[in-house]
Motif scaffolding. Structure first.
Motif, PDB file in Angstrom:
ATOM      1  N   VAL A  34       0.788  -1.221  -0.042  1.00  0.00           N
ATOM      2  CA  VAL A  34       0.034  -0.138   0.066  1.00  0.00           C
ATOM      3  C   VAL A  34       0.963   1.236   0.061  1.00  0.00           C
ATOM      4  N   VAL A  35       0.541   2.170  -0.853  1.00  0.00           N
ATOM      5  CA  VAL A  35       1.440   3.261  -1.092  1.00  0.00           C
ATOM      6  C   VAL A  35       0.670   4.488  -0.570  1.00  0.00           C
ATOM      7  N   SER A 189       3.793  -7.619   4.529  1.00  0.00           N
ATOM      8  CA  SER A 189       2.837  -6.480   4.127  1.00  0.00           C
ATOM      9  C   SER A 189       3.829  -5.391   4.087  1.00  0.00           C
ATOM     10  N   VAL A 190       3.635  -4.303   3.221  1.00  0.00           N
ATOM     11  CA  VAL A 190       4.331  -3.136   2.943  1.00  0.00           C
ATOM     12  C   VAL A 190       3.686  -1.937   2.937  1.00  0.00           C
ATOM     13  N   LEU A 191       3.825  -1.080   3.949  1.00  0.00           N
ATOM     14  CA  LEU A 191       3.149   0.343   3.809  1.00  0.00           C
ATOM     15  C   LEU A 191       4.305   1.352   3.772  1.00  0.00           C
ATOM     16  N   LEU A 192       4.172   2.107   2.421  1.00  0.00           N
ATOM     17  CA  LEU A 192       5.231   2.869   1.721  1.00  0.00           C
ATOM     18  C   LEU A 192       4.954   3.950   1.515  1.00  0.00           C
ATOM     19  N   LEU A 201       3.069   3.706  -7.258  1.00  0.00           N
ATOM     20  CA  LEU A 201       1.692   3.206  -7.551  1.00  0.00           C
ATOM     21  C   LEU A 201       1.547   2.046  -8.599  1.00  0.00           C
ATOM     22  N   ARG A 202       2.671   1.780  -9.582  1.00  0.00           N
ATOM     23  CA  ARG A 202       2.713   0.764 -10.381  1.00  0.00           C
ATOM     24  C   ARG A 202       2.871  -0.580  -9.655  1.00  0.00           C
ATOM     25  N   GLY A 207      -3.511   2.673  -3.256  1.00  0.00           N
ATOM     26  CA  GLY A 207      -2.852   3.877  -3.237  1.00  0.00           C
ATOM     27  C   GLY A 207      -3.628   4.757  -2.480  1.00  0.00           C
ATOM     28  N   TYR A 208      -2.987   5.468  -1.557  1.00  0.00           N
ATOM     29  CA  TYR A 208      -3.822   6.529  -0.832  1.00  0.00           C
ATOM     30  C   TYR A 208      -3.139   7.986  -1.265  1.00  0.00           C
TER      31      TYR A 208
END
Ligand SMILES: Nc1ncnc2c1ncn2[C@@H]1O[C@H](COP(=O)(O)OP(=O)(O)OP(=O)(O)O)[C@@H](O)[C@H]1O
Ligand SMILES: [Mg+2]
Length: 241
Positions: A34-35, A189-192, A201-202, A207-208
């Motif tokens: 999630v970005v 899991s990754v929060l970036l 986003l690719r 995405g937020y």
């Protein structure tokens, strides 16, 4: 969709008496990437720090694996399975690469430190040759690998990364994004948070776009990249990515 590993609802948080993020919702699913993107000062780092108990909580809920982590101290979040790489000052320049990685085991020793180290060095082969060099002698991209590697030494289930590609050349940038995908394949899991928003986003499931401390746009990475409004206002315009 699998169960959320991180579920933030209606979160207001900031510093001292000042809220910076307001009523923010964000969800990371198991093995998701999630970005968070958005302008400078939007509150991206603040949101990440809120998950890691590094600032002031005002209201809302933050659940990790179904349990509230509001009020849980950072040192206790690490053994629960959350690890973070801050935006700046993320390596100890005078310590060797090996020592930097060892620091990552202090808050939560992995079950098998040698196997975890080997897994990390397989992901980051550049570091294997430099284990005994001071981290201060590494390139910017290699330092980012040390910082991410250190965060992975505690066997996290959720990795919080704040601008891991800042200042890197396009070649290193691609490598870090490849590594993030490999980290997800390893079950993490990754929060970036990313300024290189299009590339991030690719690889994102979701995405937020954070705007003035609030949820602006929320969608799959692919849909945000195709959204004209988002592209023009937040992704530097140009043709659909
Ligand atoms: N330690 C702090 N104490 C008080 N205010 C802070 C602190 N850190 C950040 N802020 C304020 O919070 C707001 C959001 O900052 P934050 O670092 O979350 O933005 P960001 O979206 O990560 O920006 P950037 O893209 O520049 O990294 C800014 O107005 C900033 O001045
Ligand atoms: Mg920031």
């Amino acid at each position: 969709m699998p169960d959320p590993i991180l579920n933030i609802q209606n979160l207001t948080a900031g510093y001292g008496a000042t809220p910076i993020i307001h009523c923010v919702d964000l969800c990371v699913h198991l093995k998701g990437i999630v970005v968070i993107v958005g302008p400078n000062g939007a509150g991206k780092s603040t949101l990440l720090k809120s998950v890691f108990a590094l600032n002031k909580y005002f209201s809302g809920s933050v659940e990790f694996m179904g349990h509230s982590i509001v009020g849980v101290k950072t040192a206790n979040l690490v053994p629960m399975g959350i690890s973070a790489v801050p935006q700046t000052s993320n390596v100890f320049a005078n310590l060797t690469v090996r020592e930097n990685l060892q620091v990552g085991t202090y808050a939560a020793p992995p079950k098998n430190a040698a196997a975890t180290l080997d897994m990390i060095l397989t992901l980051f082969p550049d570091l294997r040759e430099k284990l005994n060099q001071p981290a201060g002698q590494l390139s910017g991209g290699q330092r980012q690998m040390v910082a991410i590697g250190r965060a992975m030494m505690s066997d996290p289930k959720l990795l919080l990364l704040d601008e891991p590609t800042a200042g890197l050349s396009p070649a290193y940038l691609e490598r870090i994004f490849d590594l993030i995908q490999q980290i997800r394949e390893a079950g993490i899991s990754v929060l970036l948070v990313e300024q290189n928003a299009k590339q991030a986003l690719r690889i994102a499931d979701m995405g937020y776009v954070l705007v003035n401390g609030k949820n602006g746009y929320t969608d799959t990475g692919k849909n945000l990249l195709a959204n004209d409004e988002v592209r023009h206002a937040f992704l530097g315009g140009g043709l659909p990515a």
